[in-house]
Write an enzyme that holds these catalytic residues in place. Structure first.
Site, PDB file in Angstrom:
ATOM      1  N   LEU A   1      23.105 -40.625 -23.163  1.00  0.00           N
ATOM      2  CA  LEU A   1      23.662 -40.362 -21.839  1.00  0.00           C
ATOM      3  C   LEU A   1      22.956 -39.210 -21.139  1.00  0.00           C
ATOM      4  CD1 LEU A   1      27.441 -40.790 -22.678  1.00  0.00           C
ATOM      5  CD2 LEU A   1      26.228 -42.074 -20.910  1.00  0.00           C
TER       6      LEU A   1
ATOM      7  N   ASP B   1      17.765 -29.726 -24.968  1.00  0.00           N
ATOM      8  CA  ASP B   1      18.086 -30.466 -26.188  1.00  0.00           C
ATOM      9  C   ASP B   1      17.507 -29.716 -27.378  1.00  0.00           C
ATOM     10  OD1 ASP B   1      19.004 -33.698 -26.557  1.00  0.00           O
ATOM     11  OD2 ASP B   1      18.140 -32.699 -28.294  1.00  0.00           O
TER      12      ASP B   1
ATOM     13  N   ASP C   1      19.896 -23.096 -28.292  1.00  0.00           N
ATOM     14  CA  ASP C   1      21.225 -23.495 -28.748  1.00  0.00           C
ATOM     15  C   ASP C   1      22.259 -23.013 -27.743  1.00  0.00           C
ATOM     16  OD1 ASP C   1      23.601 -24.001 -30.020  1.00  0.00           O
ATOM     17  OD2 ASP C   1      23.111 -22.908 -31.862  1.00  0.00           O
ATOM     18  N   ILE C   2      22.801 -23.928 -26.952  1.00  0.00           N
ATOM     19  CA  ILE C   2      23.719 -23.544 -25.878  1.00  0.00           C
ATOM     20  C   ILE C   2      25.123 -23.226 -26.390  1.00  0.00           C
ATOM     21  CG2 ILE C   2      22.458 -24.556 -23.971  1.00  0.00           C
ATOM     22  CD1 ILE C   2      25.332 -26.424 -25.662  1.00  0.00           C
TER      23      ILE C   2
ATOM     24  N   ASN D   1      26.756 -31.918 -21.613  1.00  0.00           N
ATOM     25  CA  ASN D   1      26.748 -33.215 -22.284  1.00  0.00           C
ATOM     26  C   ASN D   1      26.454 -33.128 -23.778  1.00  0.00           C
ATOM     27  OD1 ASN D   1      26.224 -36.333 -22.234  1.00  0.00           O
ATOM     28  ND2 ASN D   1      24.343 -35.464 -23.075  1.00  0.00           N
TER      29      ASN D   1
ATOM     30  N   TYR E   1      36.443 -34.294 -33.293  1.00  0.00           N
ATOM     31  CA  TYR E   1      35.835 -34.717 -32.022  1.00  0.00           C
ATOM     32  C   TYR E   1      36.895 -34.922 -30.946  1.00  0.00           C
ATOM     33  CZ  TYR E   1      33.159 -37.813 -28.871  1.00  0.00           C
ATOM     34  OH  TYR E   1      32.541 -38.403 -27.791  1.00  0.00           O
TER      35      TYR E   1
ATOM     36  N   LYS F   1      37.132 -32.846 -27.441  1.00  0.00           N
ATOM     37  CA  LYS F   1      37.038 -33.539 -26.159  1.00  0.00           C
ATOM     38  C   LYS F   1      38.302 -33.372 -25.330  1.00  0.00           C
ATOM     39  CE  LYS F   1      32.859 -35.191 -26.271  1.00  0.00           C
ATOM     40  NZ  LYS F   1      31.827 -34.600 -25.375  1.00  0.00           N
TER      41      LYS F   1
ATOM     42  N   THR G   1      24.987 -45.354 -27.341  1.00  0.00           N
ATOM     43  CA  THR G   1      24.197 -44.203 -27.776  1.00  0.00           C
ATOM     44  C   THR G   1      24.275 -44.148 -29.292  1.00  0.00           C
ATOM     45  OG1 THR G   1      25.976 -42.546 -27.858  1.00  0.00           O
ATOM     46  CG2 THR G   1      24.976 -42.974 -25.689  1.00  0.00           C
TER      47      THR G   1
END
Length: 302
Positions: free
Chosen positions: A19, A38, A73-74, A100, A171, A175, A205
């Site tokens: 995505l 990324d 690394d965000i 994302n 997860y 989310k 994905t």
């Protein structure tokens, strides 16, 4: 390249594949200058192969667009700060942040260990918060300097965050947290000219191979409802000036379908005006449940 995002500077995290890659390409095709973030990790966050961010940048440039790669690394404050700094150094400004990035470590709850919980919460929820926090600080400074931003944030939740998903407690929790973070950020940042929305996408994905196993294959011809690029037009619009006035909203996006999610709303209620006994509370709860809508099923529930 010109289009609905012409001239905007956009960050997309986790943009090396799936995505994120589709969003980065679509934004560039509509005239945006893109920072492609990324880390290049594997599906579970472990070591990966190659440098997917550089490949996406090359794709954008080959098509006549402008892009730079960011491999930090965000989910660390330093990485998130350098992400925003990369946009400012390369293009002189920041207009849109598309959060994302993420990976999976699926386990049933009784087998889910603390490391798998922490890793998934870290990349999804903290990995949304930190880029948002650093971008917001930049936009607040711009607003205080009299330069009212036309800023946009698009966060990425999931159907698992809306309804839950068996085998994905970590997860799903992350989310779901992103949804509430979106609402809070939209309320707090509106004064600075920042709009914050979220999407809950469904597409083909590497993260969804098991979840959508029966519907993953692309058709031999016709409309491919599971293609990641189907989600990207909504992301492009939400990240552009054309979405003026839209903030604090959540959209499901899959194939050709877009749905506005309405979230938690008060249903049937009863006020007895005094403290109830446990038996009375139970009797009241059962009466209210009989009037309430039946909740949607958790993904994967029998």
């Amino acid at each position: 390249m010109t289009g609905i995002a012409d001239g905007r500077v956009v960050i997309v995290t986790g943009a090396g594949r799936g995505l994120g890659r589709a969003h980065a390409l679509a934004l560039a095709a509509e005239g945006a200058r893109v920072v492609v973030n990324d880390l290049g990790v594997g599906l579970d966050g472990g070591p990966g192969n190659g440098d997917p961010a550089d490949r996406v940048v090359a794709e954008i440039r080959a098509a006549g667009g402008e892009a730079v790669a960011h491999g930090g690394d965000i989910a660390t404050s330093a990485g998130a700060a350098s992400l925003v700094a990369t946009a400012l150094e390369a293009f002189g400004r920041l207009d849109t942040l598309v959060n994302n990035a993420g990976f999976l470590r699926d386990r049933m709850l009784v087998n889910l260990d603390e490391d798998d919980w922490d890793a998934v919460l870290r990349v999804h929820l903290k990995g949304h918060f930190l880029p948002l926090r650093h971008a917001a600080a930049y936009w607040r400074a711009e607003a205080k300097a009299g330069l009212v931003p036309c800023a946009r944030v698009v966060n990425t939740s999931s159907g698992a965050g809306l309804s839950g998903s068996v085998g994905q407690g970590n997860y799903s929790a992350a989310k779901a947290g992103i949804l509430v973070l979106t609402l809070v950020a939209a309320a707090e940042l509106k004064r600075y000219g920042v709009q914050v929305n979220a999407i809950a996408p469904a597409a083909r994905t590497r993260m969804t191979e098991r979840t959508f196993a029966e519907t993953m294959a692309a058709p031999a011809s016709g409309f491919d409802a599971m293609a990641p690029g189907n989600v990207s037009p909504l992301v492009v619009w939400l990240g552009s000036a054309a979405s003026a006035g839209v903030t604090g909203r959540v959209f499901e996006a899959e194939g050709g379908r877009i749905t506005v999610m309405e979230g938690w709303r008060r249903g049937p209620s009863a006020d007895g005006g005094a403290r109830r006994t446990a038996a009375e509370a139970g009797e009241t709860a059962l009466k209210l449940l009989a009037q309430a809508e039946t909740p949607g099923a958790v993904y994967g529930a029998q």
